[in-house]
Design a protein around this motif. Structure first.
Motif, mmCIF file in Angstrom:
data_model
loop_
_atom_site.group_PDB
_atom_site.id
_atom_site.type_symbol
_atom_site.label_atom_id
_atom_site.label_comp_id
_atom_site.label_asym_id
_atom_site.label_seq_id
_atom_site.Cartn_x
_atom_site.Cartn_y
_atom_site.Cartn_z
ATOM 1 N N ARG A 119 -46.552 31.931 11.681
ATOM 2 C CA ARG A 119 -45.723 30.753 11.982
ATOM 3 C C ARG A 119 -45.517 30.587 13.482
ATOM 4 N NH1 ARG A 119 -40.764 28.948 13.301
ATOM 5 N NH2 ARG A 119 -39.949 31.044 13.714
ATOM 6 N N LEU A 120 -45.236 31.696 14.156
ATOM 7 C CA LEU A 120 -44.996 31.635 15.594
ATOM 8 C C LEU A 120 -46.248 31.217 16.355
ATOM 9 C CD1 LEU A 120 -42.776 34.817 16.008
ATOM 10 C CD2 LEU A 120 -42.036 32.428 16.106
ATOM 11 N N ARG A 121 -47.389 31.613 15.864
ATOM 12 C CA ARG A 121 -48.637 31.167 16.497
ATOM 13 C C ARG A 121 -48.783 29.657 16.431
ATOM 14 N NH1 ARG A 121 -52.922 35.721 14.229
ATOM 15 N NH2 ARG A 121 -52.882 37.054 16.075
ATOM 16 N N GLN A 122 -48.403 29.076 15.309
ATOM 17 C CA GLN A 122 -48.495 27.628 15.166
ATOM 18 C C GLN A 122 -47.514 26.912 16.088
ATOM 19 O OE1 GLN A 122 -47.941 26.759 11.017
ATOM 20 N NE2 GLN A 122 -49.894 27.657 10.389
ATOM 21 N N VAL A 123 -46.333 27.494 16.267
ATOM 22 C CA VAL A 123 -45.295 26.849 17.071
ATOM 23 C C VAL A 123 -45.543 27.027 18.573
ATOM 24 C CG1 VAL A 123 -42.825 26.816 17.614
ATOM 25 C CG2 VAL A 123 -43.590 27.111 15.242
ATOM 26 N N TYR A 124 -45.940 28.237 18.973
ATOM 27 C CA TYR A 124 -46.005 28.562 20.405
ATOM 28 C C TYR A 124 -47.427 28.815 20.920
ATOM 29 C CZ TYR A 124 -40.974 29.353 19.913
ATOM 30 O OH TYR A 124 -39.630 29.208 19.672
ATOM 31 N N GLY A 125 -48.411 28.657 20.061
ATOM 32 C CA GLY A 125 -49.776 29.018 20.428
ATOM 33 C C GLY A 125 -50.357 28.277 21.620
ATOM 34 N N ASP A 126 -49.805 27.110 21.935
ATOM 35 C CA ASP A 126 -50.297 26.369 23.101
ATOM 36 C C ASP A 126 -49.689 26.869 24.398
ATOM 37 O OD1 ASP A 126 -47.761 25.483 22.407
ATOM 38 O OD2 ASP A 126 -48.129 23.421 23.089
ATOM 39 N N ARG A 127 -48.696 27.774 24.301
ATOM 40 C CA ARG A 127 -48.037 28.293 25.507
ATOM 41 C C ARG A 127 -48.315 29.772 25.763
ATOM 42 N NH1 ARG A 127 -42.047 26.155 24.404
ATOM 43 N NH2 ARG A 127 -42.882 25.767 22.300
ATOM 44 N N ILE A 128 -48.632 30.518 24.712
ATOM 45 C CA ILE A 128 -48.844 31.961 24.864
ATOM 46 C C ILE A 128 -49.671 32.466 23.688
ATOM 47 C CG2 ILE A 128 -46.708 32.558 23.644
ATOM 48 C CD1 ILE A 128 -46.378 34.897 25.614
ATOM 49 N N PHE A 129 -50.516 33.458 23.941
ATOM 50 C CA PHE A 129 -51.234 34.101 22.837
ATOM 51 C C PHE A 129 -50.301 35.112 22.195
ATOM 52 C CE2 PHE A 129 -53.520 37.702 21.081
ATOM 53 C CZ PHE A 129 -54.352 37.067 20.166
ATOM 54 N N ILE A 130 -50.150 35.030 20.894
ATOM 55 C CA ILE A 130 -49.305 35.950 20.142
ATOM 56 C C ILE A 130 -50.191 36.831 19.280
ATOM 57 C CG2 ILE A 130 -47.484 36.155 18.419
ATOM 58 C CD1 ILE A 130 -46.509 33.368 19.362
ATOM 59 N N GLY A 131 -50.157 38.129 19.547
ATOM 60 C CA GLY A 131 -50.951 39.083 18.792
ATOM 61 C C GLY A 131 -50.106 39.818 17.766
ATOM 62 N N ILE A 132 -50.693 40.051 16.607
ATOM 63 C CA ILE A 132 -50.023 40.803 15.548
ATOM 64 C C ILE A 132 -50.727 42.149 15.427
ATOM 65 C CG2 ILE A 132 -49.295 40.808 13.142
ATOM 66 C CD1 ILE A 132 -48.141 38.557 14.869
ATOM 67 N N GLY A 133 -50.039 43.189 15.874
ATOM 68 C CA GLY A 133 -50.635 44.518 15.881
ATOM 69 C C GLY A 133 -49.801 45.529 15.123
ATOM 70 N N VAL A 134 -50.274 46.758 15.116
ATOM 71 C CA VAL A 134 -49.588 47.832 14.406
ATOM 72 C C VAL A 134 -49.694 49.104 15.230
ATOM 73 C CG1 VAL A 134 -51.680 48.354 13.061
ATOM 74 C CG2 VAL A 134 -49.446 49.108 12.206
ATOM 75 N N GLU A 135 -48.592 49.828 15.321
ATOM 76 C CA GLU A 135 -48.593 51.142 15.962
ATOM 77 C C GLU A 135 -48.626 52.191 14.856
ATOM 78 O OE1 GLU A 135 -46.002 54.044 18.960
ATOM 79 O OE2 GLU A 135 -45.305 51.990 18.566
#
Length: 251
Positions: free
Chosen positions: A70-86
């Motif tokens: 969801r956040l990628r759709q909202v903010y994707g034009d301003r910042i790359f949002i990566g979904i990772g795991v530690e």
């Protein structure tokens, strides 16, 4: 230092049960600080016996993935949002870890080793709490550090990790912690294995708060650079205000 300080590749949220703030708050903080990339790196642990959960449940990961999209759709034009795991490595749970990692697409797979097992119980090697430090100290500081590095080396070989997190944070709150020549050789072996896999080393700026210097320490960083190990920056933020913290010191 050859590192992209416009990217914070290691942040946590309330989902890990020991941080605060919603994912969206971290994204907004990153944008406000002029970052171009933010990678969430939430905790996965398998088979750990510990008094509290400091990692995500399977249900938490479902929420995490959904909110990340969801956040990628909202903010994707301003910042790359990566979904990772530690991934917290547990030598006895390799098949379970590998099976879980296949469930989702990951932008980054970080590798760490937080929980050391003694007689069926796990103790957090980066904790300042007495109930962790005393048993680990009695077990032997030098032994725990040696086991920590040998286990990390095994993890580098067995897991599809892309980044190694806070390499030298083991027993960071124990007064007797000191790396000897044997430990230094182990670190070198880890770097050699990482280079062969194309795996990056995280420069974790939470160290500036804990000890006045990033993780790992400067001499270890210099050896990584000399061996051709790539570097990435991570704040290890546990609150939105910590996103990108101390990145100005990495120039």
């Amino acid at each position: 230092m050859l590192i992209n300080t416009k990217s914070d590749g290691h942040v946590h949220t309330r989902l890990c049960h020991h941080a605060s703030g919603e994912m969206e708050e971290y994204v907004r903080a990153a944008i406000s600080k002029g970052l171009e990339e933010l990678i969430f790196l939430e905790h996965l642990e398998c088979g750990i016996h510990y008094p509290e959960d400091t990692w995500l449940s399977e249900e938490d990961f479902v929420v995490y993935q959904r909110e990340g999209q969801r956040l990628r759709q909202v903010y994707g034009d301003r910042i790359f949002i990566g979904i990772g795991v530690e991934v917290g490595y547990n030598p006895k749970q390799v098949p379970a870890i590998l099976d879980f990692l296949k469930q989702y697409p990951w932008d980054r797979v970080g590798l760490s080793f937080h929980y050391y097992e003694i007689k069926g119980h796990h103790y957090n090697v980066v904790s300042r709490r007495k109930f962790n430090l005393e048993p680990l100290g009695k077990h032997g500081v030098e032994r725990v550090i040696s086991d920590y590095f040998s286990t990390l080396l095994e993890a580098v070989s067995l897991l599809p990790a892309t980044v190694l997190c806070h390499l030298d944070a083991v027993l960071r709150h124990h007064p007797e912690v000191q790396f000897n020549a044997a430990h230094q050789r182990q670190i070198r072996e880890i770097f050699q294995a990482m280079r062969e896999k194309g795996m990056a080393l995280e420069v974790n700026t939470s160290g500036f708060s804990h000890r006045g210097e990033q993780y790992p320490a400067q001499p270890i960083l210099e050896e990584a650079i000399a061996l051709g190990v790539p570097l990435v920056a991570g704040s290890d933020a546990h609150r939105p205000g910590e996103v990108g913290r101390f990145f100005e010191r990495l120039g």
